[in-house]
Each structure stands twice: as structure tokens, then as C-alpha cells.
Motif scaffolding. Structure first.
Motif, PDB file in Angstrom:
ATOM      1  N   LEU A   1       3.254  15.600 -23.538  1.00  0.00           N
ATOM      2  CA  LEU A   1       2.373  16.097 -22.480  1.00  0.00           C
ATOM      3  C   LEU A   1       3.230  16.628 -21.335  1.00  0.00           C
ATOM      4  N   PRO A   2       2.795  17.718 -20.707  1.00  0.00           N
ATOM      5  CA  PRO A   2       3.545  18.238 -19.554  1.00  0.00           C
ATOM      6  C   PRO A   2       3.298  17.391 -18.302  1.00  0.00           C
ATOM      7  N   ASN A   3       3.890  17.813 -17.206  1.00  0.00           N
ATOM      8  CA  ASN A   3       3.762  17.119 -15.928  1.00  0.00           C
ATOM      9  C   ASN A   3       2.320  17.148 -15.433  1.00  0.00           C
ATOM     10  N   GLU A   4       2.087  16.347 -14.402  1.00  0.00           N
ATOM     11  CA  GLU A   4       0.770  16.295 -13.778  1.00  0.00           C
ATOM     12  C   GLU A   4       0.358  17.682 -13.295  1.00  0.00           C
ATOM     13  N   GLY A   5      -0.929  17.984 -13.362  1.00  0.00           N
ATOM     14  CA  GLY A   5      -1.447  19.251 -12.869  1.00  0.00           C
ATOM     15  C   GLY A   5      -2.294  19.957 -13.914  1.00  0.00           C
ATOM     16  N   VAL A   6      -2.591  21.227 -13.642  1.00  0.00           N
ATOM     17  CA  VAL A   6      -3.436  22.028 -14.529  1.00  0.00           C
ATOM     18  C   VAL A   6      -2.556  22.784 -15.519  1.00  0.00           C
ATOM     19  N   HIS A   7      -2.932  22.715 -16.792  1.00  0.00           N
ATOM     20  CA  HIS A   7      -2.168  23.350 -17.861  1.00  0.00           C
ATOM     21  C   HIS A   7      -3.119  24.003 -18.859  1.00  0.00           C
ATOM     22  N   GLN A   8      -2.629  25.016 -19.532  1.00  0.00           N
ATOM     23  CA  GLN A   8      -3.384  25.678 -20.594  1.00  0.00           C
ATOM     24  C   GLN A   8      -3.228  24.871 -21.884  1.00  0.00           C
ATOM     25  N   LEU A   9      -4.362  24.511 -22.499  1.00  0.00           N
ATOM     26  CA  LEU A   9      -4.353  23.781 -23.762  1.00  0.00           C
ATOM     27  C   LEU A   9      -4.992  24.640 -24.836  1.00  0.00           C
ATOM     28  N   SER A  10      -4.348  24.692 -25.993  1.00  0.00           N
ATOM     29  CA  SER A  10      -4.985  25.301 -27.162  1.00  0.00           C
ATOM     30  C   SER A  10      -5.013  24.247 -28.259  1.00  0.00           C
ATOM     31  N   VAL A  11      -6.130  24.205 -28.965  1.00  0.00           N
ATOM     32  CA  VAL A  11      -6.322  23.252 -30.056  1.00  0.00           C
ATOM     33  C   VAL A  11      -6.772  24.042 -31.276  1.00  0.00           C
ATOM     34  N   ASN A  12      -5.988  23.970 -32.347  1.00  0.00           N
ATOM     35  CA  ASN A  12      -6.372  24.587 -33.615  1.00  0.00           C
ATOM     36  C   ASN A  12      -6.890  23.493 -34.528  1.00  0.00           C
TER      37      ASN A  12
ATOM     38  N   GLU B   1      -3.958  20.700 -34.170  1.00  0.00           N
ATOM     39  CA  GLU B   1      -2.686  21.097 -33.550  1.00  0.00           C
ATOM     40  C   GLU B   1      -2.963  21.383 -32.089  1.00  0.00           C
ATOM     41  N   ARG B   2      -2.374  20.548 -31.205  1.00  0.00           N
ATOM     42  CA  ARG B   2      -2.555  20.704 -29.768  1.00  0.00           C
ATOM     43  C   ARG B   2      -1.283  21.284 -29.170  1.00  0.00           C
ATOM     44  N   CYS B   3      -1.464  22.228 -28.262  1.00  0.00           N
ATOM     45  CA  CYS B   3      -0.306  22.852 -27.627  1.00  0.00           C
ATOM     46  C   CYS B   3      -0.613  23.089 -26.149  1.00  0.00           C
ATOM     47  N   PHE B   4       0.242  22.547 -25.285  1.00  0.00           N
ATOM     48  CA  PHE B   4       0.104  22.741 -23.844  1.00  0.00           C
ATOM     49  C   PHE B   4       1.053  23.853 -23.407  1.00  0.00           C
ATOM     50  N   ASP B   5       0.516  24.836 -22.692  1.00  0.00           N
ATOM     51  CA  ASP B   5       1.327  25.914 -22.097  1.00  0.00           C
ATOM     52  C   ASP B   5       2.231  26.609 -23.113  1.00  0.00           C
ATOM     53  N   ASP B   6       1.759  26.792 -24.335  1.00  0.00           N
ATOM     54  CA  ASP B   6       2.532  27.455 -25.396  1.00  0.00           C
ATOM     55  C   ASP B   6       3.896  26.810 -25.609  1.00  0.00           C
ATOM     56  N   GLN B   7       3.986  25.504 -25.412  1.00  0.00           N
ATOM     57  CA  GLN B   7       5.233  24.771 -25.620  1.00  0.00           C
ATOM     58  C   GLN B   7       5.155  24.019 -26.951  1.00  0.00           C
ATOM     59  N   ALA B   8       5.616  22.801 -26.982  1.00  0.00           N
ATOM     60  CA  ALA B   8       5.660  22.011 -28.216  1.00  0.00           C
ATOM     61  C   ALA B   8       4.257  21.764 -28.772  1.00  0.00           C
TER      62      ALA B   8
END
Length: 184
Positions: free
Chosen positions: A59-70, A81-88
Motif C-alpha cells: 500500500l502507498p503512503n497516507e492520502g488519496v491514490h488511484q486504485l485499479s482492480v482487475n 489484481e489490485r494496483c495503486f498509482d500504476d505501481q506494484a
């Protein structure tokens, strides 16, 4: 050619129709959900534990982030498959066992596996953790943070909420937000 998958429908059996129609469609057709989520950490000791837990969950740091779930299905089970801010990407495989009455799901994410059941409340899908194993070794329930995880429909969008907490010290880390289904 697209073929709906009955894996989730079969597990819920006659209770499948109690899920909101959008959750029914998502879990038979699969799809990609995207949107902003807010990640929050607890205070004091809860924050220290929450930050450590969040790192293990990518999970990224505290705050608002873009999440995509496939969300997809195959013979192995239900894939998320969960991805925050196009990262891991964090991959989970959910394998159904039995049906909703006496059955459960086994979620595997890396070395962690959880035995989960589902409660349906006002059309929403509420996970309930029954057991946790790490590298195949059972972990006593009192050592495992309480999980409050659900998905409901709000104004045609998917409200996701995941929170981990411990008795006495409270919320460790949570993320929640409204996601929309992308058009195919």
C-alpha cells in the motif's frame, strides 16, 4: 468471445440474487474498476503497526491514490489484481469451497492465505475472516488484526472499504473509495 463465469454464482447458490445486480454482473462477467481511494493510518502505536502492515501489502503512503482492480475467473478461481498509482500489482486468488451455507473461500496473496466467508447485507458483499495461515502455518486469531472489508453499490459505483484494526489500539490502516467500472 466472452463467456460469463458461474463460479461465484454457484458458491452463493440461491442467495446470489440477494447481491446487488451490479455486484452480480461484476462477479459473473469480470471487469476493471478504477477510482480514487483514501488511505489512512491510525494514531500512535496503531500507526506504527499500520505502516508496517501496509508495506507488506504494497500500500502507498497516507492520502488519496488511484486504485485499479482487475477481476477475472478461470478454472483456478476468482482472480483479483489490485494496483495503486500504476505501481506494484497485488494479486489474490480466491478459491471457493462448498457453498455459502457451510462453505468458504480461500484467499491466497503471496505467503498469506485466509479462510473467508461472505455475509450479504442490503445487497452488499461483506467478507468475514475465519482463519489465517502464513506459509501454511496457522496464526492464532488474537494475533491477527480484525478485518472489515466490503463492497457495496452507491449511486451506480462500487464502494470498496478495507480496514485492519486491533482491540484497544483501534484502526491500523484502511483504504476506501468509490470505483467505477471501465467500459470494455
Amino acid at each position: 468471445m466472452f463467456m460469463p463465469n458461474e463460479l461465484v454464482k454457484n458458491w452463493f447458490a440461491d442467495q446470489f440474487s440477494n447481491l446487488h445486480p451490479l455486484l452480480q454482473k461484476l462477479h459473473t462477467d469480470g471487469g476493471r474498476l478504477t477510482g480514487d481511494v483514501n488511505i489512512a493510518y491510525g494514531k500512535g502505536l496503531a500507526r506504527i503497526i499500520g505502516v508496517r502492515l501496509a508495506k507488506k501489502m504494497n500500500l502507498p503512503n497516507e492520502g488519496v491514490h488511484q486504485l485499479s482492480v482487475n477481476i477475472s475467473h478461470d478454472i483456478d478461481g476468482l482472480h483479483w489484481e489490485r494496483c495503486f498509482d500504476d505501481q506494484a500489482v497485488v494479486k489474490s486468488l480466491f478459491k471457493p469451497v462448498g457453498t455459502i451455507g457451510q462453505g468458504y473461500w480461500i484467499e491466497t496473496t503471496g505467503p498469506l492465505s485466509m479462510k473467508l466467508t461472505v455475509d450479504i447485507n442490503n445487497g452488499g458483499w461483506f467478507w468475514r475472516c475465519l482463519k489465517v495461515n502464513f506459509l501454511g502455518v496457522p496464526i492464532p486469531r488474537w494475533l491477527i488484526p480484525h478485518t472489515n472489508a466490503y463492497k457495496i453499490i452507491e449511486n451506480g459505483q462500487y464502494r470498496f472499504h478495507v480496514e485492519f484494526s486491533l482491540p484497544v489500539i483501534g484502526s491500523l490502516v484502511s483504504y476506501q473509495g468509490l470505483l467505477r467500472k471501465e467500459k470494455v
